[in-house]
Design a protein around this motif. Sequence first.
Motif, PDB file in Angstrom:
ATOM      1  N   SER A  26       6.509  38.275  39.140  1.00 21.16           N
ATOM      2  CA  SER A  26       7.423  38.695  38.074  1.00 21.16           C
ATOM      3  C   SER A  26       7.356  37.743  36.892  1.00 21.16           C
ATOM      4  N   HIS A  29      12.591  34.059  33.589  1.00 25.95           N
ATOM      5  CA  HIS A  29      13.232  33.354  32.477  1.00 25.95           C
ATOM      6  C   HIS A  29      13.328  31.882  32.850  1.00 25.95           C
ATOM      7  N   GLN A  39      14.780  33.117  37.567  1.00 22.41           N
ATOM      8  CA  GLN A  39      14.993  34.502  37.967  1.00 22.41           C
ATOM      9  C   GLN A  39      14.192  35.424  37.055  1.00 22.41           C
ATOM     10  N   GLU A  42      15.694  39.315  32.637  1.00 23.20           N
ATOM     11  CA  GLU A  42      16.588  40.452  32.870  1.00 23.20           C
ATOM     12  C   GLU A  42      16.268  41.662  31.998  1.00 23.20           C
ATOM     13  N   CYS A  45      13.382  43.422  33.345  1.00 22.76           N
ATOM     14  CA  CYS A  45      13.424  43.541  34.811  1.00 22.76           C
ATOM     15  C   CYS A  45      12.250  42.810  35.476  1.00 22.76           C
ATOM     16  N   TYR A 275      13.762  37.195  23.001  1.00 22.10           N
ATOM     17  CA  TYR A 275      14.402  38.203  23.838  1.00 22.10           C
ATOM     18  C   TYR A 275      15.510  38.900  23.066  1.00 22.10           C
ATOM     19  N   VAL A 279      21.023  40.102  25.640  1.00 19.48           N
ATOM     20  CA  VAL A 279      20.748  39.744  27.034  1.00 19.48           C
ATOM     21  C   VAL A 279      20.971  38.263  27.282  1.00 19.48           C
ATOM     22  N   TYR A 280      20.463  37.389  26.384  1.00 16.99           N
ATOM     23  CA  TYR A 280      20.584  35.945  26.583  1.00 16.99           C
ATOM     24  C   TYR A 280      21.311  35.312  25.402  1.00 16.99           C
TER      25      TYR A 280
END
Length: 280
Positions: A26, A29, A39, A42, A45, A275, A279-280
């Motif tokens: 994946s 971040h 993780q 986001e 995804c 981003y 989201v962030y």
Amino acid sequence: MSDLKSLFHTEEVASFVGVIDLKDGSAVHAVQGKRDQYQPAEFCCGDAELLLQHYVQLGIRRFYIADLDAITMDDPNTNLIVKLASVCDSIDDCDEIIFDLGWRGGDCSRSTGTKLIEQLSKQFKKSCWIAATETMTNPASISELVDVVGSEKAVLGLDYRDGRLQGQRFQGQRFQGQRFQGQRLQSQEFDESDWIIAANQAGIRRFLLLDLSSVGSKNGPATVDSCKRIFTSLRGLRDSCDPLIYSGGGIRSDEDVRALSRSGCNRFLLATALYPRAVY
């Protein structure tokens, strides 16, 4: 992203490098080098190809792909790396793809990872490859990467944490220029000049500076002073060409980019700042 918006309407965008950190298949971040806590990004995804396309839509044509699994000596994300490199290669005006697969050198220079780098370097003409202080044990490993990909495709990565250069502790003979002195050392840490001299002698002109403590922090770049110091050191070497200095980590705004530019930085690594803001 609005704090960087004005630069997307100037030639400055050509100096932006979109960062993709890979872990367990994946896009993650990255925050302050705490890799066990990373993780999936986001907003996409964790889809690395979707993140790449997001950068492309913003006008980014330079990319930095770090395989955190390979860097920590786990199995590399080979299939995903090939897919991302293929997408980049299909973009007509793609300028470069910089890969960090945790180059170590020494006995590891004859490993499967080296064969992968050699294969991909030949397959993707715009690829560049990082030899980073975080994973190498001594500066001789720099010339080993040059033997595999050529000096024009090799990048010296200078890794810091809170301003302190990061590197593996080396047990062996002391490095001096391109050779080792006879005395044995129990343990040794190399300083910036050791790495820079070795890179310069190997014909490298690309240098990438990252302070892990600032990555993903949105606190501003922590490498301004380091960039100034490295730029001055490189210009002072008799055989050095004008260097290309890459840096990033924590970039929030146009002024952060300008601060790095004034310090001698030519290329700017960006992730969180690109981003979607919601989201962030």
